[in-house]
Structure formats: structure tokens, C-alpha cells
Design a protein around this motif. Structure first.
Motif, short mmCIF file in Angstrom:
data_model
loop_
_atom_site.label_atom_id
_atom_site.label_comp_id
_atom_site.label_asym_id
_atom_site.label_seq_id
_atom_site.Cartn_x
_atom_site.Cartn_y
_atom_site.Cartn_z
N VAL A 43 -2.95 -7.57 1.08
CA VAL A 43 -2.29 -7.39 -0.21
C VAL A 43 -1.81 -5.95 -0.30
CG1 VAL A 43 -2.60 -7.47 -2.72
CG2 VAL A 43 -3.80 -9.12 -1.28
N ASP A 44 -0.69 -5.74 -0.98
CA ASP A 44 -0.14 -4.39 -1.15
C ASP A 44 -0.97 -3.64 -2.18
OD1 ASP A 44 1.37 -2.11 -1.21
OD2 ASP A 44 2.98 -2.97 -2.42
N THR A 45 -2.09 -3.08 -1.73
CA THR A 45 -2.99 -2.35 -2.63
C THR A 45 -3.80 -1.36 -1.81
OG1 THR A 45 -4.61 -2.63 -4.41
CG2 THR A 45 -4.93 -3.97 -2.43
N THR A 46 -4.61 -0.56 -2.48
CA THR A 46 -5.51 0.38 -1.81
C THR A 46 -6.85 0.38 -2.52
OG1 THR A 46 -4.91 2.28 -3.20
CG2 THR A 46 -3.57 1.88 -1.20
N ASP A 47 -7.87 0.83 -1.80
CA ASP A 47 -9.20 0.96 -2.41
C ASP A 47 -9.14 1.89 -3.61
OD1 ASP A 47 -12.24 0.81 -2.32
OD2 ASP A 47 -11.92 2.96 -2.06
N GLU A 48 -8.44 3.00 -3.49
CA GLU A 48 -8.35 3.98 -4.57
C GLU A 48 -7.70 3.37 -5.82
OE1 GLU A 48 -8.86 5.85 -0.76
OE2 GLU A 48 -7.28 4.49 -1.49
N TRP A 49 -6.63 2.61 -5.64
CA TRP A 49 -5.92 2.00 -6.77
C TRP A 49 -6.84 1.05 -7.52
CZ3 TRP A 49 -4.42 -2.70 -8.76
CH2 TRP A 49 -3.35 -2.70 -9.66
N ILE A 50 -7.60 0.22 -6.80
CA ILE A 50 -8.48 -0.76 -7.43
C ILE A 50 -9.65 -0.09 -8.14
CG2 ILE A 50 -10.00 -2.74 -7.03
CD1 ILE A 50 -8.24 -3.40 -4.57
N VAL A 51 -10.30 0.86 -7.46
CA VAL A 51 -11.47 1.51 -8.04
C VAL A 51 -11.10 2.31 -9.29
CG1 VAL A 51 -13.26 3.25 -7.67
CG2 VAL A 51 -12.72 1.61 -5.85
N GLU A 52 -10.00 3.03 -9.23
CA GLU A 52 -9.59 3.86 -10.37
C GLU A 52 -9.33 3.02 -11.61
OE1 GLU A 52 -5.94 6.84 -11.74
OE2 GLU A 52 -6.13 6.23 -9.64
N ARG A 53 -8.73 1.86 -11.45
CA ARG A 53 -8.33 1.05 -12.60
C ARG A 53 -9.39 0.05 -13.05
NH1 ARG A 53 -4.22 2.84 -9.93
NH2 ARG A 53 -2.19 3.26 -10.93
N THR A 54 -10.31 -0.32 -12.15
CA THR A 54 -11.25 -1.39 -12.48
C THR A 54 -12.71 -1.09 -12.19
OG1 THR A 54 -11.17 -2.47 -10.31
CG2 THR A 54 -9.42 -3.04 -11.88
#
Length: 322
Positions: free
Chosen positions: A27-38
Motif C-alpha cells: 500500500v502507498d503508505t509509511t510507518d511514520e504516516w500511520i503512527v503519526e495519525r493513528t
């Protein structure tokens, strides 16, 4: 008076554990993007041999063992799920058969992420009415089956799992006795388009995929959850100062933080498992509850608040003296 007392809890997770890094490979995502938002770091995804009913069975078996009873002692099963094994019959009856229970009342409740709270109030009401003595209340989901894996804003948020509790009728002459002290439920169907699945037997003839407008859901969640917790505490004759633990729906760490601040509760009183399990919908509250019971945080006599909000919108809370 007759109260519904929690005598055992249990949970179950699929064998496959998926990290944010694993998701980033597909998926077009990163660990940082997910952790920061959720705040989410891991989730469990059901395999081909794992279903909502099999996960529910495993969680139920653990709860029955913790309660020190047998499956034949159960006379009511209420299973909360938005992802049943079949359109019908209910997944609750499948669990009943898998547990080897010859005859008991068994049915599903559909209120999405609030489903477990709805199931708790239904079971509590039936116990208080004297219709049943020992209930198995379950929240179980395989949300991975209804996710759009090309939508990075939703597919990273959810996981699969199940949690369960045994509720037993016990007579108590004391106002400070154990059991469910108060429950409050709400629904507002005007917000259907903010969190829904775009399919169903009566409309498309398909299961459909989950759709969500996250920013709007966040705003409603913080307001509704804080309000229903205060309402439930008031009914129980308590205040937030009396609360030992809050076991919330594990949707988003930011929602949990914002709700705690709104109520003036310290973060250390909030049980958080969203980082390990992601959002498991109706399973998230009983999963988090079982985690905190088994690691020793929740102790007998403590005041525990269970709360959740989900699609519909539906939301609710229960106050329990554990």
C-alpha cells in the motif's frame, strides 16, 4: 438486587501479525504516516481458515475457562459483529455449536464498533429480568474482508480479532457490590454517509467495502464519547474522579487522548491497545478489557468504564464495578 457480574474474560487474534512496514510493501503508505495519525503499529489479519465465528469461539472458550464454568453452564450468547460468517444464520449459533452447547438463546447484534456495548446492555437486561443466569457476550470481527486495500486512508486502520466475557447473575444487597452499574446507548442515523459499507444483500447483493470520512468521524467521536461517559457515570452516581480505568473503543490514539482530556482523566487511566491491534470494531473493547485483566491492571472492586462509537452513528458506555 440482581446484578450482572463479569466473572471471566477472553480474547483471540489471528495468527498473522502485520506491521506498518509490511503494509507499506503493498500500500502507498509509511510507518511514520500511520503512527503519526493513528498510533497504530500492528494489526492481525485473518487467514483463510480463520473466520469471525472461529475467533469468537476461541475468545469465548478463554472467557469460559477464566470464569471457572463449562460451556453447558451458558444459557445466553449475544455476539456483536458487522462481519458475520454468513448473512444468516447468526454467527452466535455457529459459536454455540462449536462450543458444544445443546440449547441456549443465541443471536447476533449489529451496531458496528459500538456493537459490544449494545450486546452488553442486551445481556444485562435479560439477566436482570431473570430470563437468564449466565451469558456469553462476544465482540468478533474480520474487517479485513470488507476493506478496500487500494484506499490507504482506511485499510491501514483496521484489524481482525475477538473478545468475550461471561456475565453471571449475582444477588447483591450492597450498593457498592460488583457488577454492571449503568449502561447508556445512543444512535443517530443521519450520519450514515460518514462511515458505512457500500453494499448489502438488499441493495447491491454484494458484501461491499468500508468507506469513511475520517475527519468528520473524529470530531463526532470525541464529543459523543465524552458525553455518554459523563451521562453513564451520572446514572451510576459517580464522577470521573471515581474511575480507575477507561477501556475505550480502540479506533485512533488521538481520539482516546482527546476524549480523556475532555473528561479530565489522566492518560495512564486509559487502556490502550490500538497500537498492537488497530481498530477491530466490535472486538476492540473486549480485546482491550481482556488485555488489562490478564496483565493485572484491572483488579476486583475497581470502577471500569467501557465505551465505544461506530457507524450509524451508534455510541454507548457501560460502568462496571469489576
Amino acid at each position: 438486587m440482581i446484578r450482572s457480574v463479569i466473572t471471566g474474560t477472553g480474547s483471540a487474534l489471528p495468527a498473522r501479525r502485520v506491521s506498518n512496514a509490511d503494509l507499506a510493501e503493498v500500500v502507498d503508505t509509511t510507518d511514520e504516516w500511520i503512527v503519526e495519525r493513528t498510533g497504530i503499529r500492528f494489526r492481525h489479519i485473518a487467514g483463510s481458515d480463520e473466520t469471525t465465528a472461529t475467533l469468537a469461539r476461541d475468545a469465548a472458550s478463554a472467557a469460559i475457562a477464566a470464569a471457572g464454568v463449562t460451556a453447558q453452564d451458558i444459557d445466553l450468547i449475544v455476539l456483536a459483529t458487522a462481519t458475520p460468517d454468513q448473512t444468516f444464520p447468526s454467527s452466535a449459533t455457529k459459536v454455540q455449536a462449536m462450543l458444544g452447547i445443546d440449547d441456549c438463546v443465541a443471536f447476533d447484534v449489529a451496531a458496528v464498533c459500538s456493537g459490544f456495548l449494545y450486546a452488553v446492555q442486551v445481556a444485562d437486561s435479560m439477566i436482570r429480568a431473570g430470563a437468564h443466569r449466565r451469558a456469553l457476550v462476544i465482540g468478533a470481527e474480520t474487517f479485513s474482508r470488507i476493506l478496500d486495500w487500494e484506499d490507504r486512508t482506511t485499510c491501514v486502520l483496521f484489524g481482525d480479532g475477538a473478545g468475550a466475557m461471561v456475565l453471571e447473575a449475582q444477588e447483591s444487597a450492597e450498593a457498592d457490590g460488583r457488577g454492571i452499574l449503568a449502561t447508556r446507548l445512543h444512535a443517530d442515523g443521519r450520519h450514515n454517509e460518514l462511515l458505512y459499507v457500500d453494499g448489502g444483500p438488499s441493495t447491491t447483493g454484494t458484501v461491499g467495502k468500508l468507506r469513511m470520512k475520517g475527519r468528520e468521524v473524529f470530531r463526532h467521536a470525541v464529543v459523543n464519547l465524552a458525553a455518554v461517559m459523563e451521562e453513564s457515570l451520572g446514572v451510576a452516581g459517580l464522577t470521573s474522579a471515581d474511575v480507575d480505568w477507561v477501556v475505550p473503543h480502540q479506533a485512533n490514539a488521538r481520539i482516546l487522548d482527546a476524549t480523556a482530556r475532555k473528561l479530565g482523566l489522566p492518560a495512564e487511566k486509559v487502556v490502550l491497545t490500538v497500537d498492537q491491534h488497530a481498530n477491530t470494531s466490535a472486538a476492540s473493547v473486549p480485546l482491550a478489557l481482556d488485555t488489562a485483566v490478564r496483565d493485572g491492571r484491572i483488579q476486583p472492586g475497581q470502577i471500569v468504564v467501557l465505551e465505544a462509537m461506530g457507524g450509524g452513528f451508534t455510541w454507548g458506555a457501560a460502568i462496571v464495578r469489576f
